[in-house]
Design an enzyme around this catalytic site. Structure first.
Site, short mmCIF file in Angstrom:
data_model
loop_
_atom_site.label_atom_id
_atom_site.label_comp_id
_atom_site.label_asym_id
_atom_site.label_seq_id
_atom_site.Cartn_x
_atom_site.Cartn_y
_atom_site.Cartn_z
N LYS A 274 4.12 -17.39 1.04
CA LYS A 274 3.33 -18.47 1.24
C LYS A 274 2.72 -19.13 -0.22
O LYS A 274 2.63 -20.48 -0.07
CB LYS A 274 1.87 -17.53 2.09
N GLY B 64 0.65 -1.12 -0.05
CA GLY B 64 -0.06 0.09 0.04
C GLY B 64 1.00 1.19 -0.02
O GLY B 64 0.57 2.16 -0.75
N CYS C 294 3.07 -8.75 2.74
CA CYS C 294 2.79 -9.48 1.49
C CYS C 294 4.08 -10.04 0.89
O CYS C 294 3.95 -11.16 0.39
CB CYS C 294 1.83 -8.73 0.48
N CYS D 125 1.79 -13.08 1.42
CA CYS D 125 1.18 -13.67 0.46
C CYS D 125 2.14 -14.39 -0.62
O CYS D 125 1.95 -15.49 -1.01
CB CYS D 125 0.30 -12.50 -0.39
N HIS E 252 -17.19 -26.03 -21.82
CA HIS E 252 -17.27 -27.45 -21.22
C HIS E 252 -16.02 -28.19 -21.89
O HIS E 252 -15.51 -27.86 -23.07
CB HIS E 252 -18.53 -27.86 -21.97
N GLU F 291 -4.51 -22.13 5.96
CA GLU F 291 -3.44 -22.29 4.86
C GLU F 291 -2.37 -23.17 5.00
O GLU F 291 -1.62 -23.97 4.54
CB GLU F 291 -3.10 -20.95 4.08
N TYR G 195 -7.65 -17.76 8.12
CA TYR G 195 -6.83 -17.78 6.77
C TYR G 195 -5.42 -18.46 7.04
O TYR G 195 -5.20 -19.44 6.38
CB TYR G 195 -6.55 -16.55 6.33
N GLU H 79 -18.00 -24.51 -15.12
CA GLU H 79 -19.27 -24.41 -16.00
C GLU H 79 -20.64 -24.55 -14.94
O GLU H 79 -21.70 -24.02 -15.55
CB GLU H 79 -19.24 -25.24 -17.14
P1 NDP Z 1 -7.88 -14.24 11.50
O1 NDP Z 1 -8.60 -13.35 12.37
O2 NDP Z 1 -8.37 -14.91 10.01
O3 NDP Z 1 -7.99 -15.85 12.39
C1 NDP Z 1 -7.45 -15.77 13.68
C2 NDP Z 1 -7.76 -17.09 14.21
O4 NDP Z 1 -7.20 -17.26 15.56
C3 NDP Z 1 -9.26 -17.28 14.50
O5 NDP Z 1 -9.53 -18.54 14.01
C4 NDP Z 1 -9.47 -16.94 15.97
O6 NDP Z 1 -10.57 -17.58 16.45
C5 NDP Z 1 -8.24 -17.49 16.48
N1 NDP Z 1 -7.70 -16.90 17.53
C6 NDP Z 1 -7.77 -15.57 17.93
N2 NDP Z 1 -7.01 -15.38 19.20
C7 NDP Z 1 -7.08 -16.62 19.78
C8 NDP Z 1 -6.82 -17.31 21.01
N3 NDP Z 1 -6.35 -16.22 21.88
N4 NDP Z 1 -6.56 -18.43 21.31
C9 NDP Z 1 -7.00 -19.18 20.18
N5 NDP Z 1 -7.47 -18.96 19.12
C10 NDP Z 1 -7.36 -17.62 18.74
O7 NDP Z 1 -6.32 -13.83 11.49
P2 NDP Z 1 -5.15 -14.56 10.36
O8 NDP Z 1 -3.91 -14.44 11.55
O9 NDP Z 1 -5.38 -16.05 10.10
O10 NDP Z 1 -5.13 -13.80 9.22
C11 NDP Z 1 -5.09 -12.39 9.52
C12 NDP Z 1 -5.82 -11.60 8.21
O11 NDP Z 1 -4.87 -11.58 7.38
C13 NDP Z 1 -6.86 -12.41 7.65
O12 NDP Z 1 -7.93 -11.90 8.51
C14 NDP Z 1 -6.98 -11.91 6.30
O13 NDP Z 1 -7.67 -10.80 5.92
C15 NDP Z 1 -5.58 -11.78 6.08
N6 NDP Z 1 -4.85 -12.85 5.13
C16 NDP Z 1 -5.57 -13.15 3.96
C17 NDP Z 1 -5.00 -14.52 3.08
C18 NDP Z 1 -5.46 -14.48 1.91
O14 NDP Z 1 -6.02 -13.59 1.41
N7 NDP Z 1 -5.25 -15.83 1.23
C19 NDP Z 1 -3.94 -15.26 3.71
C20 NDP Z 1 -3.44 -14.72 5.20
C21 NDP Z 1 -4.05 -13.81 5.94
P3 NDP Z 1 -12.04 -17.05 16.32
O15 NDP Z 1 -12.66 -17.08 15.03
O16 NDP Z 1 -12.85 -17.70 17.48
O17 NDP Z 1 -12.03 -15.53 16.49
#
Ligand code: NDP
Length: 485
Positions: free
Chosen positions: A50, A15, A42, A47, A468, A180, A176, A473
């Site tokens: 990864k 950004g 990223c 990204c 196809h 992943e 995510y 599709e």
């Molecule tokens: P997310 O917010 O997606 O996921 C965090 C996870 O950790 C959730 O499942 C959450 O649970 C859990 N969690 C949070 N706190 C605790 C805790 N204290 N104990 C146990 N579990 C916990 O964050 P990520 O770090 O995976 O990714 C961050 C952001 O980065 C994403 O939101 C996305 O926007 C971006 N990203 C995008 C990607 C893509 O486009 N392919 C790839 C990687 C990242 P709960 O659901 O209960 O809150």
């Protein structure tokens, strides 16, 4: 007041770099400071590396399928050292590309940590410069949960720096990054266990899509436990059923040299295996590594936001208005530091809208509606628009859904299933959401996203002739709604 720069950008991620370059192209005098490596999350620790790991982890399936298709091939061992060296060569190249782009745009680069003294003054080391506008694009960092010994666990930054692949890993989280890396590490031959505290992984995504993906991950051999969390962790001892860690165990983690040359302060400097873990369901196990994928927090600490009069919100994010302007009128913020939508292309859009507003006299709000995205699991999950659950709370809907065995995998005797789903507004006929679980769903959702963003109706999809034979599709051949709500 006279200024050294029209714009000073803090942060050299996607950004910040884009905003700096585009602002400079308007004739503005621009500088950018980056404390670590140009390219940001990223490019350097997100990204890009990864996705290269996603590719690497997909080859066992390719070989397996090839054999089913009659090829006489044998999959050898995966050489992490070879891959890792190549990966870092590529990241060095990309970093250089970013640097050259800035140089080519006449943006002055400051390699150092920038902090704010006041709404127009930026300090980099012992130098201060005055800027008419400042753009905060400092991104975010991974979080560890607040439990004793959490510093023994890795975060996503660390994965790319590991000296060798662990035999086993416990991944905490269901978002995510957790999903992943569960698929990536499993594909590379690591024994993966994943604990997610909620009832189903990927909270906020379409329920059916989450369910199918979770089933696929389990079927592939990922030891996924939902409704489960970590409660205690400690270095494993013989008492825990693991060897007492020795100095050589450090090689499981990250070398001091790597920490010095590649990492930031949020990297696991203490990470060593094996680690004993107790979970909420009472089980005690030993893993070579624990990976925390428990969310990310904005990088707002210690950069002088308070001194500059910039309001910071409850989650540590820079609070901005619709135009990315902060409470200090000369200071704007974009990307993960604002905790709006944590996606690179969104940060870039926010940066472009900022330049349009401030340097081109054309006030522009970044558009956060109908953002397509993909989770690069195996299979992938691509999504745009509303989930079934969100849409049915808003208005009457029809749900078109199909789940089938794709031709390529079915021929190879695999049981993988694909899900294609459209959420349609009953009255306007608009497609409100599209959800795909399939190999290459990321590629498919990018294209479906155009139609959804344009406001295509179900009938527009129906009028489109199928390509196809493809998996995609199915998105134009679903005739009857599966259900209405
Ligand atoms: P997310 O917010 O997606 O996921 C965090 C996870 O950790 C959730 O499942 C959450 O649970 C859990 N969690 C949070 N706190 C605790 C805790 N204290 N104990 C146990 N579990 C916990 O964050 P990520 O770090 O995976 O990714 C961050 C952001 O980065 C994403 O939101 C996305 O926007 C971006 N990203 C995008 C990607 C893509 O486009 N392919 C790839 C990687 C990242 P709960 O659901 O209960 O809150």
């Amino acid at each position: 007041m006279s200024f050294d720069y029209d714009l000073f950008v803090i942060g050299g991620g996607s950004g910040g770099v884009r905003a700096a370059r585009v602002a400079a192209s308007t004739g503005a005098k621009v500088a950018l400071a980056e404390e670590y490596r140009m390219g940001g999350t990223c490019v350097i620790r997100g990204c890009v590396p990864k996705k290269l790991m996603v590719y690497a982890s997909g080859y066992p399936d390719v070989f397996d399928d090839a054999m089913q298709y009659g090829w006489d091939v044998t999959l050898g061992d995966f050489d992490w050292g070879h891959f890792r060296n190549k990966l870092h060569t590529e990241l060095d190249r990309l970093e250089e590309v970013y640097r050259n782009l800035l140089n080519g745009s006449d943006v002055d680069i400051f390699d150092g940590r920038a902090t704010l003294d006041d709404p127009h003054t930026v300090r980099i080391g012992d130098k201060t410069v005055k800027a008419k506008h400042i753009l905060v694009a400092t991104g975010g960092h991974p979080l560890r949960p607040d439990i004793p010994n959490a510093e023994l666990g890795l975060v996503s930054n660390d994965i790319f720096l590991m000296e060798k692949l662990p035999k086993s890993v416990l991944i905490i989280g269901g978002g995510y990054i957790a999903c992943e890396f569960a698929c990536i590490l499993h594909g590379l031959g690591v024994e993966v266990t994943q604990y997610y505290r909620g009832a189903q992984i990927l909270r906020g995504f379409d329920d059916e899509a989450r369910g199918l993906l979770a089933d696929s991950m389990i079927q592939r051999g990922i030891n996924l436990h939902v409704g489960t969390n970590i409660v205690e962790m400690a270095p494993a001892s013989e008492e825990h059923g693991g060897p007492t860690p020795t100095a050589s165990d450090a090689s499981m983690g990250i070398s001091a040299q790597d920490i010095a040359s590649h990492s930031k302060s949020d990297t696991a400097e203490k990470a060593k295996g094996p680690i004993w873990v107790k979970s909420t369901n009472g089980t005690e196990k030993v893993f070579d590594h624990v990976l925390f994928a428990t969310g990310r927090a904005p990088n707002t600490n210690g950069i002088g936001l308070e001194e500059a009069g910039v309001k910071v919100g409850r989650w540590g994010e820079v609070v901005v208005d619709d135009y990315s302007q902060t409470s200090a009128p000369s200071i704007y913020a974009i990307g993960d530091v604002t905790n709006r939508v944590q996606l690179t292309p969104v940060a870039i859009r926010e940066g472009m809208a900022f330049v349009e507003t401030v340097f081109k006299g054309n006030p522009t709000k970044p558009d956060h509606e109908l953002i397509p995205s993909a989770v690069f699991t195996q299979p992938e999950l691509g999504t745009v628009g509303m989930t079934e659950e969100e849409a049915r709370d808003q208005e009457p809907i029809e749900v078109y859904c199909t789940s089938f065995k794709p031709m390529q995998q079915a021929f190879a005797g695999k049981s993988d299933r694909v899900l294609m789903k459209l959420i349609v507004a009953k009255q306007s006929r608009k497609v409100l959401g599209c959800h795909i679980v399939a190999d290459h769903a990321g590629e498919m959702i990018q294209l479906a996203g155009i139609a959804v963003k344009m406001g295509a109706t179900k009938e527009d999809f129906d009028r489109t002739v199928a390509v196809h034979p493809t998996m995609a599709e199915e998105i134009v051949t679903m005739k009857e709604p599966m259900r209405t709500a």
